[in-house]
Design a protein around this motif. Structure first.
Motif, short mmCIF file in Angstrom:
data_model
loop_
_atom_site.label_atom_id
_atom_site.label_comp_id
_atom_site.label_asym_id
_atom_site.label_seq_id
_atom_site.Cartn_x
_atom_site.Cartn_y
_atom_site.Cartn_z
N MET A 132 -1.78 35.96 60.45
CA MET A 132 -0.71 35.80 61.42
C MET A 132 -0.05 37.15 61.67
SD MET A 132 2.79 33.55 61.19
CE MET A 132 1.93 32.01 61.04
N THR A 133 0.08 37.50 62.92
CA THR A 133 0.72 38.76 63.30
C THR A 133 2.20 38.50 63.54
OG1 THR A 133 -1.34 39.44 64.34
CG2 THR A 133 0.63 40.70 64.90
N LYS A 134 3.04 39.39 63.01
CA LYS A 134 4.49 39.21 63.09
C LYS A 134 5.06 40.21 64.10
CE LYS A 134 8.18 38.39 59.72
NZ LYS A 134 8.52 37.10 60.25
N ILE A 135 5.68 39.68 65.16
CA ILE A 135 6.20 40.51 66.24
C ILE A 135 7.70 40.30 66.38
CG2 ILE A 135 6.08 41.01 68.73
CD1 ILE A 135 3.47 41.66 67.20
N GLY A 136 8.43 41.41 66.43
CA GLY A 136 9.87 41.36 66.65
C GLY A 136 10.20 41.56 68.12
N ILE A 137 11.03 40.69 68.65
CA ILE A 137 11.50 40.80 70.04
C ILE A 137 12.88 41.42 69.97
CG2 ILE A 137 12.06 39.55 72.16
CD1 ILE A 137 10.18 37.27 71.05
N ILE A 138 13.00 42.68 70.35
CA ILE A 138 14.25 43.42 70.16
C ILE A 138 15.12 43.37 71.42
CG2 ILE A 138 15.24 45.71 69.72
CD1 ILE A 138 12.82 46.30 67.97
N VAL A 139 16.33 42.83 71.26
CA VAL A 139 17.31 42.79 72.35
C VAL A 139 17.98 44.16 72.39
CG1 VAL A 139 19.32 41.64 73.30
CG2 VAL A 139 17.68 40.33 71.92
N GLY A 140 17.73 44.93 73.45
CA GLY A 140 18.13 46.33 73.50
C GLY A 140 19.52 46.62 74.02
N SER A 141 20.31 45.61 74.31
CA SER A 141 21.68 45.83 74.79
C SER A 141 22.66 45.08 73.91
CB SER A 141 21.83 45.33 76.23
OG SER A 141 23.18 45.38 76.64
N THR A 142 23.80 45.68 73.68
CA THR A 142 24.86 45.03 72.90
C THR A 142 26.08 44.75 73.77
OG1 THR A 142 25.73 47.18 72.20
CG2 THR A 142 24.13 46.12 70.74
N ARG A 143 26.00 45.03 75.06
CA ARG A 143 27.13 44.89 75.97
C ARG A 143 27.56 43.42 76.09
NH1 ARG A 143 27.84 43.47 81.10
NH2 ARG A 143 25.61 43.18 81.45
N PRO A 144 28.88 43.15 76.04
CA PRO A 144 29.35 41.78 76.31
C PRO A 144 28.90 41.34 77.71
CG PRO A 144 31.11 43.10 75.37
CD PRO A 144 29.99 44.05 75.68
N GLY A 145 28.45 40.11 77.84
CA GLY A 145 27.98 39.61 79.12
C GLY A 145 26.56 40.02 79.46
N ARG A 146 25.87 40.62 78.52
CA ARG A 146 24.48 41.08 78.75
C ARG A 146 23.56 39.90 79.04
NH1 ARG A 146 22.49 41.49 72.60
NH2 ARG A 146 23.65 39.66 71.95
N ARG A 147 22.48 40.19 79.70
CA ARG A 147 21.47 39.18 80.01
C ARG A 147 20.28 39.28 79.05
NH1 ARG A 147 24.08 41.00 84.41
NH2 ARG A 147 24.95 39.39 85.74
#
Length: 195
Positions: free
Chosen positions: A1-16
């Protein structure tokens, strides 16, 4: 099993970005059920501006927050970066997170899912250059979500829903396939075993 991280690149309030990462995770669960995908939200790590005494390449991490971040990233075989475009580049929080550590990124494949007025294509190009320096090969396939066509908004200040068209689903599936293939191919390099 390959383990992949999905990184959310913004920390701004209200980000999409979190909603986009959840869409990525949903498609991954549907299309690649035998692999393991986790969302890694930079906001959960609250990294300060880079405050390490030694360069990241030395591996001499002196702060608990750096060690926590390094341990989180070390667990993965590859990544999908979800990034908006801020002033023709990636968010400062993402650049900062990339700069904190080094070896934990090395020889792991990455895909880029961008979102913005123009699909974050310029941010993705900058991110590719940064990843290359970290020895992270970025796959060619890229998702570029348009704020005009791939989101619905209830109010200008609300994040809105991610509503990508079928072609985006197909592109994301191809990106995930590429990331998995390259992550597996790089395993011997990560383990220090060269044929």
């Amino acid at each position: 099993m390959t383990k992949i991280g999905i990184i959310v690149g913004s920390t701004r309030p209200g980000r999409r970005g979190r909603a986009v990462a959840e869409w990525v995770a949903s498609v991954a669960a549907q299309e690649r059920p035998t692999d393991d995908f986790d969302i890694i939200d930079l906001a959960d790590f609250a990294l300060p501006l880079l405050d390490e005494t030694h360069p990241a390449a030395s591996g001499l991490y002196g702060n608990a927050h750096t060690t926590r971040w390094a341990e989180a990233i070390a667990r993965y075989d590859g990544f999908v970066f979800v990034t908006p475009e801020y002033n023709h580049s990636i968010p400062g929080a993402l650049k900062n997170a990339l700069d904190f550590i080094y070896a934990e990124w090395n020889n792991k494949a990455a895909g880029i899912v961008g979102y913005g007025l123009h699909g974050a294509t310029r941010a993705a190009e900058h991110l590719r250059l940064i990843l290359a320096e970290l020895k992270v090969p970025a796959v060619r396939t890229q998702v570029a979500l348009s704020l005009h066509h791939d989101f619905t908004f209830t109010a200008p200040t609300e994040p809105g829903d991610v509503t990508p068209g079928p072609h985006q689903h197909q592109t994301l599936t191809a990106l995930l396939d590429d990331v998995i293939i390259w992550s597996r191919a790089l395993q011997p390099v990560r383990e220090g075993v060269l044929a």
